[in-house]
Enzyme design. Structure first.
Site, PDB file in Angstrom:
ATOM      1  CB  SER A  95      -0.920  -0.079   1.211  1.00  0.00           C
ATOM      2  OG  SER A  95      -1.748   1.016   1.302  1.00  0.00           O
ATOM      3  CG  ASP A 105      -7.092  -3.353  -2.503  1.00  0.00           C
ATOM      4  OD1 ASP A 105      -7.693  -2.442  -1.905  1.00  0.00           O
ATOM      5  OD2 ASP A 105      -5.861  -3.512  -2.476  1.00  0.00           O
ATOM      6  CG  HIS A 108      -5.665  -1.989   0.914  1.00  0.00           C
ATOM      7  ND1 HIS A 108      -5.191  -1.783  -0.362  1.00  0.00           N
ATOM      8  CD2 HIS A 108      -4.901  -1.225   1.718  1.00  0.00           C
ATOM      9  CE1 HIS A 108      -4.189  -0.914  -0.320  1.00  0.00           C
ATOM     10  NE2 HIS A 108      -3.995  -0.574   0.945  1.00  0.00           N
TER      11      HIS A 108
END
Ligand SMILES: *[C@@H]1O[C@H](CO)[C@@H](O)[C@H](O)[C@H]1NC(C)=O
Ligand SMILES: *[C@@H]1O[C@H](CO)[C@@H](O)[C@H](O)[C@H]1NC(C)=O
Ligand SMILES: *[C@@H]1O[C@H](CO)[C@@H](O)[C@H](O)[C@H]1NC(C)=O
Ligand SMILES: *[C@@H]1O[C@H](CO)[C@@H](O)[C@H](O)[C@H]1NC(C)=O
Ligand SMILES: CC(=O)N[C@H]1CO[C@H](CO)[C@@H](O)[C@@H]1O
Length: 403
Positions: free
Chosen positions: A173, A344, A375
């Site tokens: 991320s 996600d 995620h």
């Protein structure tokens, strides 16, 4: 009525009373261990290293140099994997589950020298040479500084310490954004990154969903006012509240509700170990700066991968131009592997196509779509250890054998 803990929390998040108490990690629930202790508990040798950045922050790196229960020689030469967590997370992201289910341990057992970063602002890295986290100046940063200072200093430190030339990088991320932006700007640094494995990669966030989408789009003005009033403060949940949540969510009846609430932020989770939700929540969300979140919200609006926007005059002073500079991802030439999922809602597929695949076309070494990963499943999911990490480890067996 389901009390949506996370909505309430989002407002509690922005609290001015800062100093986070290390105690939570040591004593409170037996599950809230400090990261190196988690390693020891599972039988891995662990080390804590302190890195001083160019702008004088002191960061903690956590290292697992050897396999489980191995007679350990930390100076033995092994391929290095450097793990960088995401937004509102810390190094715990890599060791959330049992030994053979967590990236940090799986890579150690595969023969890697594992180094885990903790970005400025996280509980392990709340130190600065000049002042502490009680000073507003401490919280004057976004991922831009993590990229420019934390990442470079930490990577150079690790290479110096291990006397090696390059390392494998694993980012989740925001941890991918930190690397994309650095590789785009810094040719010298790029040479140190052998392969870049990007889990749930984010560059532009125009199509972001969930809570971030709501705040970035529908409630943008409100979010800007709210955050703008607290420019230099930490974004953190008071320790006591976090302990309470962790405790509540470890109770059987609450586990599903807590998971649903997390799903509202990052996509409905499918792969958590339900009985460990309380443990996850003891470490996540981890503190960061309000300014970091402000920067993300700017990106939702601008649909660019740009530096922090200080407004026209501020930008002239800071960057010598009225608009914040945009990172040019076409400059990247590090072999990059992307791991993403249609489920996600933060690292959106359309954003990945538009901003990463199209710009880094020549240097994408693999783009792997996973079914049904939210995620956080990329790090907290218990299937990642069988579906995901072995792919990375073997993507480059050849590379590692010739190492
Ligand atoms: C915060 O950082 C920016 C950019 O480095 C700088 O221009 C500004 O003066 C800083 N503000 C404070 C209060 O430290
Ligand atoms: C979930 O975690 C607990 C320990 O917290 C462990 O005993 C259990 O085996 C784990 N379940 C799965 C499916 O991995
Ligand atoms: C990559 O570039 C080639 C040639 O420039 C093009 O044919 C291809 O569609 C591009 N791939 C992606 C994913 O953009
Ligand atoms: C992890 O270890 C447990 C028990 O030793 C085993 O049942 C499980 O299959 C292992 N999981 C993986 C992904 O190797
Ligand atoms: C699957 C894959 O990416 N393999 C690469 C591993 O590294 C060697 C040497 O760097 C490459 O030649 C392979 O293509």
């Amino acid at each position: 009525m389901v009390i949506n803990i996370f909505l309430i929390l989002l407002f509690l998040l922005i609290n001015e009373t800062t100093a986070i108490d290390d105690e939570c990690y040591l004593t409170v629930l037996s599950q809230c261990f400090f990261q190196p202790e988690i390693g020891k508990r599972f039988g891995y040798e662990s080390e804590v290293h302190l890195v001083r950045t160019k702008d004088e922050y002191i960061l903690e790196l956590h290292r697992f140099p050897c396999k489980q229960k191995e007679k350990c020689d930390p100076s033995a030469k092994r391929p290095i994997v450097f793990m960088q967590h995401g937004l509102l997370a810390d190094g715990f992201s890599w060791i959330p589950n049992l030994a053979n289910q967590s990236a940090g341990f799986v890579f150690a057992d595969a023969g890697f020298d594992v180094w885990i970063a903790n970005s400025r602002g996280t509980p392990a890295s709340q130190k600065h040479i000049g002042y502490g986290p009680e000073n507003q100046k401490f919280w004057n940063f976004t991922w831009q500084e993590m990229s420019e200072f934390d990442l470079t200093s930490s990577v150079y430190y690790v290479l110096k310490e291990t006397k090696q030339e390059f390392l494998y990088y694993l980012g989740h991320s925001q941890g991918t954004m930190i690397m994309f932006s650095r590789l785009a700007e810094d040719r010298e640094f790029s040479k140190k990154i052998r392969h870049f494995h990007a889990l749930a990669p984010v560059a532009t966030v125009s199509h972001i969903g969930g809570l971030f989408g709501l705040f970035g789009k529908q409630f943008l003005t409100y979010a800007e006012i709210l955050l703008g009033r607290l420019p230099y403060s930490p974004l953190s949940i008071p320790r006591t509240v976090q302990k309470m949540i962790s405790y509540m969510c470890s109770k059987f009846l609450m586990q599903n509700i807590c998971t649903l609430d997390i799903g509202f932020i990052d996509g409905s989770e499918k792969q958590f170990n339900q009985s460990r939700v309380g443990v996850y929540l003891c470490h996540t969300p981890a503190a960061t700066s309000v300014k970091d979140l402000q920067h993300w919200i700017q990106l939702v609006k601008s649909q660019k991968v740009a530096k922090f926007d200080y407004g026209k005059d501020g930008n002239m002073a800071e960057y010598g131009q009225p608009e914040p500079p945009v990172y040019d991802l076409t400059q990247i030439n590090t072999p990059t592997y992307l791991y993403w999922s249609g489920d996600d809602i933060l690292a959106d597929t359309q954003d990945i196509r538009d901003s990463i695949l199209s710009k880094m076309n020549k240097t994408i070494a693999g783009s792997i779509e996973l079914p049904h990963y939210s995620h956080m499943d990329f790090v907290f999911g218990i299937n990642a250890a069988s579906e995901l990490y072995p792919v990375m480890i073997s993507t480059n067996n050849t590379d590692i054998i010739s190492f």
